[in-house]
Scaffold this motif. Sequence first.
Motif, mmCIF file in Angstrom:
data_model
loop_
_atom_site.group_PDB
_atom_site.id
_atom_site.type_symbol
_atom_site.label_atom_id
_atom_site.label_comp_id
_atom_site.label_asym_id
_atom_site.label_seq_id
_atom_site.Cartn_x
_atom_site.Cartn_y
_atom_site.Cartn_z
ATOM 1 N N TYR A 295 0.713 -1.194 -0.008
ATOM 2 C CA TYR A 295 0.129 0.006 -0.187
ATOM 3 C C TYR A 295 0.860 1.263 0.091
ATOM 4 C CZ TYR A 295 -3.259 3.447 1.698
ATOM 5 O OH TYR A 295 -4.037 4.590 1.758
ATOM 6 N N GLY A 297 -0.718 4.305 -0.561
ATOM 7 C CA GLY A 297 -1.584 5.662 -0.514
ATOM 8 C C GLY A 297 -2.886 5.502 -1.123
ATOM 9 N N MET A 298 -4.006 6.018 -0.591
ATOM 10 C CA MET A 298 -5.274 6.192 -1.106
ATOM 11 C C MET A 298 -5.168 6.379 -2.738
ATOM 12 S SD MET A 298 -8.752 7.220 0.883
ATOM 13 C CE MET A 298 -8.318 9.109 0.486
ATOM 14 N N ASP A 299 -5.917 5.790 -3.406
ATOM 15 C CA ASP A 299 -6.277 6.081 -5.005
ATOM 16 C C ASP A 299 -4.808 5.810 -5.755
ATOM 17 O OD1 ASP A 299 -8.857 6.735 -4.543
ATOM 18 O OD2 ASP A 299 -8.281 9.035 -4.323
ATOM 19 N N ARG A 300 -3.780 5.322 -5.228
ATOM 20 C CA ARG A 300 -2.490 5.066 -5.800
ATOM 21 C C ARG A 300 -2.666 3.473 -6.061
ATOM 22 N NH1 ARG A 300 2.396 8.417 -3.772
ATOM 23 N NH2 ARG A 300 3.210 7.609 -5.748
ATOM 24 N N GLU A 448 -0.898 12.659 -13.060
ATOM 25 C CA GLU A 448 -1.495 13.558 -14.210
ATOM 26 C C GLU A 448 -0.439 13.743 -15.367
ATOM 27 O OE1 GLU A 448 -4.692 14.914 -14.452
ATOM 28 O OE2 GLU A 448 -4.912 13.537 -12.881
ATOM 29 N N LYS A 451 -0.134 11.204 -18.643
ATOM 30 C CA LYS A 451 -1.403 11.196 -19.391
ATOM 31 C C LYS A 451 -0.668 11.805 -20.736
ATOM 32 C CE LYS A 451 -5.341 12.637 -16.801
ATOM 33 N NZ LYS A 451 -6.176 13.753 -16.506
ATOM 34 N N ASP B 204 -6.519 14.659 -1.336
ATOM 35 C CA ASP B 204 -6.854 13.792 -0.282
ATOM 36 C C ASP B 204 -5.741 13.062 0.266
ATOM 37 O OD1 ASP B 204 -9.333 14.868 -0.405
ATOM 38 O OD2 ASP B 204 -10.653 13.330 -0.966
ATOM 39 N N ASN B 205 -4.949 12.682 -0.496
ATOM 40 C CA ASN B 205 -3.820 11.733 -0.152
ATOM 41 C C ASN B 205 -2.449 12.401 -0.414
ATOM 42 O OD1 ASN B 205 -2.781 9.205 0.731
ATOM 43 N ND2 ASN B 205 -2.406 8.691 -1.148
ATOM 44 N N LYS B 209 -6.225 15.510 -6.077
ATOM 45 C CA LYS B 209 -7.292 14.531 -6.274
ATOM 46 C C LYS B 209 -8.377 15.375 -7.214
ATOM 47 C CE LYS B 209 -11.918 13.119 -4.672
ATOM 48 N NZ LYS B 209 -12.708 13.936 -4.286
ATOM 49 N N VAL B 271 -9.999 19.351 -12.685
ATOM 50 C CA VAL B 271 -9.295 18.053 -12.535
ATOM 51 C C VAL B 271 -9.983 17.109 -11.728
ATOM 52 C CG1 VAL B 271 -7.000 17.553 -11.357
ATOM 53 C CG2 VAL B 271 -7.127 19.499 -12.736
ATOM 54 N N TYR B 273 -12.124 14.148 -9.839
ATOM 55 C CA TYR B 273 -13.670 13.977 -9.733
ATOM 56 C C TYR B 273 -13.975 14.282 -8.550
ATOM 57 C CZ TYR B 273 -11.975 10.040 -6.877
ATOM 58 O OH TYR B 273 -11.466 9.429 -5.954
ATOM 59 N N ILE B 303 -12.784 15.120 3.742
ATOM 60 C CA ILE B 303 -11.756 14.477 4.007
ATOM 61 C C ILE B 303 -11.092 14.655 5.591
ATOM 62 C CG2 ILE B 303 -10.123 16.124 3.148
ATOM 63 C CD1 ILE B 303 -9.681 12.211 2.712
ATOM 64 N N ASN B 308 -7.714 7.985 6.438
ATOM 65 C CA ASN B 308 -6.711 7.813 5.075
ATOM 66 C C ASN B 308 -7.065 6.606 4.196
ATOM 67 O OD1 ASN B 308 -5.353 9.870 6.893
ATOM 68 N ND2 ASN B 308 -4.092 10.010 4.955
#
Lengths: 515, 392
Positions: A295, A297-300, A448, A451, B204-205, B209, B271, B273, B303, B308
């Motif tokens: 893990y 990080g969130m969204d990673r 980003e 992309k 958020d992290n 985000k 940028v 969502y 948040i 987290n």
Amino acid sequence: MNNLFRGKIIIQARQYAIYFLTVIGLHGLSSCYNGSSRSNQAELYNKKYAGAIAQYHDAKDSLKLKALRFILANLDDQFYFRSNWLDAYKNSIQSINKPSTTQLAGKLDSIKRIYPATINKVSDTSVLTNTFLIRNIDEAFRSVNFKWSKDVSFTDFCEYVLPYKIGNEKPDYWRQLVWEQSYLNLDSLARCDDAFSATAYVNNHLNWMKGTLNYDYPTDIGYRELKSIATGSCYSISRVALFEMRSLGLPVAIDYTPSWGNRSEGHYWAALIQNGKPYPLDAAGPNIGFYKIEYKGMDRIPYKISKVFRQTFSIQKNSLQQLRHPADACPPVFESSRIKDVTDQYIPVSDIKLRYHSAFKERFAYLFTFNDKTWTPCYWGVIDDHVVTFKNMGRDILYLPALYLNSNEIIPLGDPFIVYKDGTVKQLKVNTKKRQPLKITRKYPEDETNKIKKGDLYETLFWDNGWKSLGAKVATANELTYNNAPMNALFLVKDLTEGKQERIFTYENESQVWW
Amino acid sequence: MSRRYGGNSLKLIAFGLFAIILLIVYWFYHHEKMPDEQRYQYDKISTTNTESLRETAQDFSGKETPLPIAIDAKTNFKDYSKRFYVPNDTDIHIFAVGEAADYRTNPFLFRPWDNDGVEFFFDMQNEKNTVFDFNKGNRQYRILWKSLKVDGQNLNLKGVKFRESDPSNKTYLIDLLLPWKSLGFVTPHPGLKFGFDATIIDCDNGSEKAKIDWHNKLDDDWKATNHYGTILLIRPNEYRSDTTEGRALQRVKGHSFSELTPFYQYHHVTVGYVTDPSDLSGKFRAEWDYDNLYLQVLVTDNIKTMANALFDYGWIENPEGEMIWAMKNTGLRYAGGAKKNKFIDTCIRLKKGHYLLKYHTDESHSPAKWDDAPPDTKFYGIRITSQSKTRE
């Protein structure tokens, strides 16, 4: 009763009998590829360290004698590096107070310009004395008088507490140095009830060590020098953690993945060994219970593991280094007899068996993962009559099977394949006769900047026993399109204008799936 | 002699032909195998799973059952799934225990607000150009929440002041005072217009985000002032709400923001969502006097109260794979033992139908191998019962 002192053996033989038994014992332990030379070495070690053997024998201290035997049995190929430029470098940086990584790298550059680049591999036995071994063993036994020591088996003690060194540093009296740390005094440690809390306590106090991705000392160095430099990569910080934790009798190992299964680089961490299970922590970072290896990080995207190895003091009979002939080509990452595969102690794994035919007479084949630029060997298998088995491989990862002929040449043994989470396997047999449209929005899955950028020049490649180009083109929008991409292929996009990060992907349901 | 010689010649020719045929066969064979490069292909590949870390006790035969139903998550690295149905619309009780962490329990995780902040962009000549022109007094001000500093591009920070506060646990407020002199104007007046835009950054992290914007529609629009909106300085009694332009009301000396001063919403996601206004939303307002321009931004960002990360968690899906309910970072309570042990105890209404109960465990901390103190709850996983059953 302390596990360490269970089963104490009282040996009443005379000194010459001890020599004899030790030789026999070492001979049994040394059943490896070059077994006979090992037994000769064992005899030499017994003669050289007869004084230490005699001391523990005369004192009727069978446990310490057993510990000494463990060290002597694993003394082969223990070495450190010596050179004039290393000495000059060490002296120059120790005069700087908290050197920056730029200063360290600058010093190294300037010294390497002055001194010859020669470096010598020096056997530990040339500096190890009877006195040194006795002091190390005595100090190691002193270190297991804490509350948490009762949980340490003698086997774990020998492998993870007793060794006089951690890697290839020059032997030194490091335990005494560690004990002089003010935060490691007995009053402070009294609050630690078990090995977990003691490990966390030490790790919380490692913040004097500054982690850096881009600097490490050129060779393994001892605790004394690490304290002075106080900076290094995850490997060096893990070594510091081990020096300090082992000096308190905590059975701790360095576990590592040489290369992530789905990205570049690798990682080293420390692991407390309890009842045969590893409890990982990031040295000078998150403690046991807080540390997640995959893990980030969130969204990673999680980091995937294909293999986890452990650095050991003992020689691993099943390591590639022990099994191969000197003439067998070997990737540098496996050129050590002190590597133990512990993958199945961390993640669900599968054994992968391949049958193939090739004219090569290699005795070992390899699985490679992609490290953002090239294929990197992650594990090996013994070839037996055109069948090779790769044991305990991580899942949810794409592998390329190949032969390794020398440091620059790999010969693929067939298509890359994916081992899914449930252990099922899919072969990526590219179909160049059947084509499909391909829409690419990213060259890498991280952020980003990865992309597709309008105006940049890109080249898209697919794997067909080597990377083949689909053509280079300038992105006219924030995506790249190709009308003639082969089916069932593995792809790679390179930004020829800027940027470094690249990642392999498959194309499924009109989406890029990253591996 | 000659006959013998002739016989040898025939033998030689025959041998030559045979050799040529052999060469052709060899060439064909290798031509097929290796047309332009060395190529090998394994003809068989198989895998065998090692069982040491795998689940053994659970029944996942796919059999559908009525409520109550439970997933007892015993091991790491597992995606559990069980099918169930509810014969009628039913209130169900969900109890789930899992592993979650936030910056308070794990200091090595990002604090949720790291790199969150606001940006303001000024086109003081209101020229609406195609570039962000330093020579024309275009300015960017950026304030990262809790960073206690203002930065940006083409700045004059002389006399600039800002203040931040927490009106609630899901909002933060930033006040910014900009002397007109720092913006390049000495004598503002009613009727003055300048180009302006405002952005909120949500990380958020630790990494970006989402961004939302008042006027710009794309992330890069700030680089061309013709994408900016316009702020008009007016007196309080001149305010009308029927305009798309922004209005800065003249401030009564010695007062703070008036209740009459309108807020302007950040409408555009430029940028990432935004799931709903509680995820990220914001509004700003502006006032002026002859010395300063005053800006105020109220940001809503849940948040602030979120964990987290969720590591072990459960959820309910319908047969189409849509998530009906899930453990989320918000609303979790401490389950005893290690601080990362969390539980949720809640009720929802499920329509008559078929569902999947799911639970995911990550690499560590489960009954098979706790890496910290286990929760006080004997149960680890997710279970659902119908409300009527629970009451019994």
